[in-house]
Scaffold this active site. Sequence first.
Site, PDB file in Angstrom:
ATOM      1  N   HIS A 138       0.892  -0.913   0.018  1.00  0.00           N
ATOM      2  CA  HIS A 138       0.353  -0.020  -0.151  1.00  0.00           C
ATOM      3  C   HIS A 138       0.678   1.000  -0.091  1.00  0.00           C
ATOM      4  O   HIS A 138       0.309   2.213  -0.426  1.00  0.00           O
ATOM      5  CB  HIS A 138      -1.047   0.050   1.391  1.00  0.00           C
TER       6      HIS A 138
ATOM      7  N   HIS B  45      -1.896 -12.177  -2.283  1.00  0.00           N
ATOM      8  CA  HIS B  45      -2.984 -12.489  -1.686  1.00  0.00           C
ATOM      9  C   HIS B  45      -2.308 -15.043  -1.200  1.00  0.00           C
ATOM     10  O   HIS B  45      -3.041 -14.835  -0.230  1.00  0.00           O
ATOM     11  CB  HIS B  45      -4.084 -12.918  -2.967  1.00  0.00           C
TER      12      HIS B  45
END
Length: 727
Positions: free
Chosen positions: A96, A264
């Site tokens: 992020h 993920h």
Amino acid sequence: MSNSKNGKCPVMHGANTEASNSIMNWWPKALNLDILHQHDTKTNPHGEDFNYAEAFQKIDYEALKNDLTKLMTESQDWWPADWGHYGGLMIRMAWHAAGTYRIADGRGGSNTGNQRFAPLNSWPDNTNLDKARRLLFPIKKKYGNKISWADLFILAGNVAYESMGFKTYGFAGGREDIWHPEKDINWGSEKEWLAETKNRYTNDQDRQSLENPLAAVQMGLIYVNPEGVDGKPDPLRTAHDVRMTFKRMAMNDEETVALTAGGHTVGKTHGNGNADLLGEAPEGAEIHTQGFGWENPKGKGNAEHTVTSGLEGAWTTNPTQWDNGYFYLLFEYEWELKKSPAGAWQWEPINIKEEDKPIDAHNPQKRQNPIMTDADMAMKMDPEYRKISENFYKNPEYFEEVFAKAWFKLTHRDLGPKSRYIGPEVPKEELIWQDPVPTVDYTLSESEIEQLKNKILGTGLSRAELINTAWDSARTFRNSDYRGGANGARIRLAPQKDWEGNEPKRLEKVLEKLTNLQASLSKKVSIADLIVLGGSAAIEKAIKEAGFDISVPFSPGRGDATAEMTDIESFEPLELLHDGYRNWLKKEYAVQPEELLLDKTQLLGLTAPEMTALIGGMRVLGTNYGNSKHGVLTDREGVLTNDFFVNLTDMNNAWKPAGENLYHITDRKTGQTKWTATRIDLVFGSNSILRAYSEFYAQDDNNEKFVRDFVNAWIKVMNADRYDLKK
């Protein structure tokens, strides 16, 4: 004595908070120059003498990585680690930090450590990353100035992957921290978090119409909504958003699938609770929270009761191990929509085997269903993404290779060319997205430089032709991601040679003359150096005619890039569609020309006084696009005088609108038009701050000061991408 909070307050209530009104709110149309005052040295506690690159090179790098590795499995009671491993959290923090980068203006990304400050520290998509940064602080405290927060964020993500069995491609340091919010970045015009995506699209049905320069689809997101477009699951529609937002981060389809799957493969989402009960984000939280946000009043408030995205579950069977489990679960099971405990849409497998379920993150006696987001399901349902996903599933080693390079690109894209990279893990390979430029093996003496200047001036090229070519070559520089600039002379190559703003016919003429000159030299000198030297030689001649003996410094050493070293598609976003310095707009835009000028000035790394000096000098030198005379407020065009400022501030003149972005400057007595001008020209007389600079340079005793300031600003632009000069 009054006990009232507001009673007899010695200062205006709210005067020293961000929520207070600015004095300029009285005049909302006034040009705001704050974008040029960002990150002033007065806010930096290191001081001007601090050299971060030198400090980083003194760090005990192996010890730092060992400490980071230990941190991953040292679970803290105040924020327990999922499965006793902080890897997923640290990877999300690094992702992020880097993932806000966008190619349109090069802003965002990990390069400044801006995740510590608003608005990023309080974005909904960054919920609970404040905990990741606090977990890192003991290491930051220990290694101090030798590692910036910006570098530490990314290195922590790398070490997290390595601690879970993945071999990363490498790591480079060199990111320097900022010390207050980056108010110059346009994150969107919405006034609420996660407003409907239609606010960012010209046509809501055309997902290619996402407003520039934005890359995320909603305010407060890094990429796309995990539940689907506007929270409505539809993997095929979500695929359009994923493709566009990753493209605006310079990623192709294969890199997109690799990053989605690789990100993920580890960690989990958190949504075991009611998101509506969470406390304020860090910037809005009460003072006693000490910068912590999103406090959860229910249960433990953390561990199994953590609420972050609202989705709940892990993507893979073994969320603390690097493996190919993501694709195994994605393809071996059918998936159905369900609601998380927090009420968020997520996909869960149908009839999954018990052994394929991940163990609960905080109760080893239980197993839970894995989950997929709408974007994950797009990797299976979108035809192109599915082909790539199936290939990765069949070829796990190839998947690892692609992900390693894509992760490196994600986390280093805005660090600039490889010459800025420092540290023992810098990869030897030079990648095309790093905009490689060959090094040169020649030096030039002062006498050789003077001889070259004379030869360039003897080609018959005009001053304006030489100055404009040098400027157009250098003005592509962006200090947001350190791309562009004169080094490499990519103005010779596609796509730059064909950009309208570079006046292709004039450019071709100049390049032909300089190429012929290069061929005649006994010592090989790069075209990149000749372009910059040509502009300097022309300016020196203009200075002498103004009556000053001031040289324009020149530092040789630029290389000439080749077409093979140039990713044409990645350079297209660097095309200038406006240039206030050359008084040019490709077309009319929604914002005023002077606002566009400020944006470009900030990307060039210039201050307001430097901008003023450059504009005044460029006008009198006659460097306007297409040889336009707008703003050329002098009868001695081509001579570096302060006439622009003298005539702009002369009250014997009057200024009258004469059309769209056109003004006449007339003699007050006769009414005769003396000059024409644009908004860019007149703002230096209308804006109170810029007028102060203009009046300064118009003073009789500041003629030479103006010339020296112009030269310094010019050289700053010409050398903006010369990192070898800054070491």
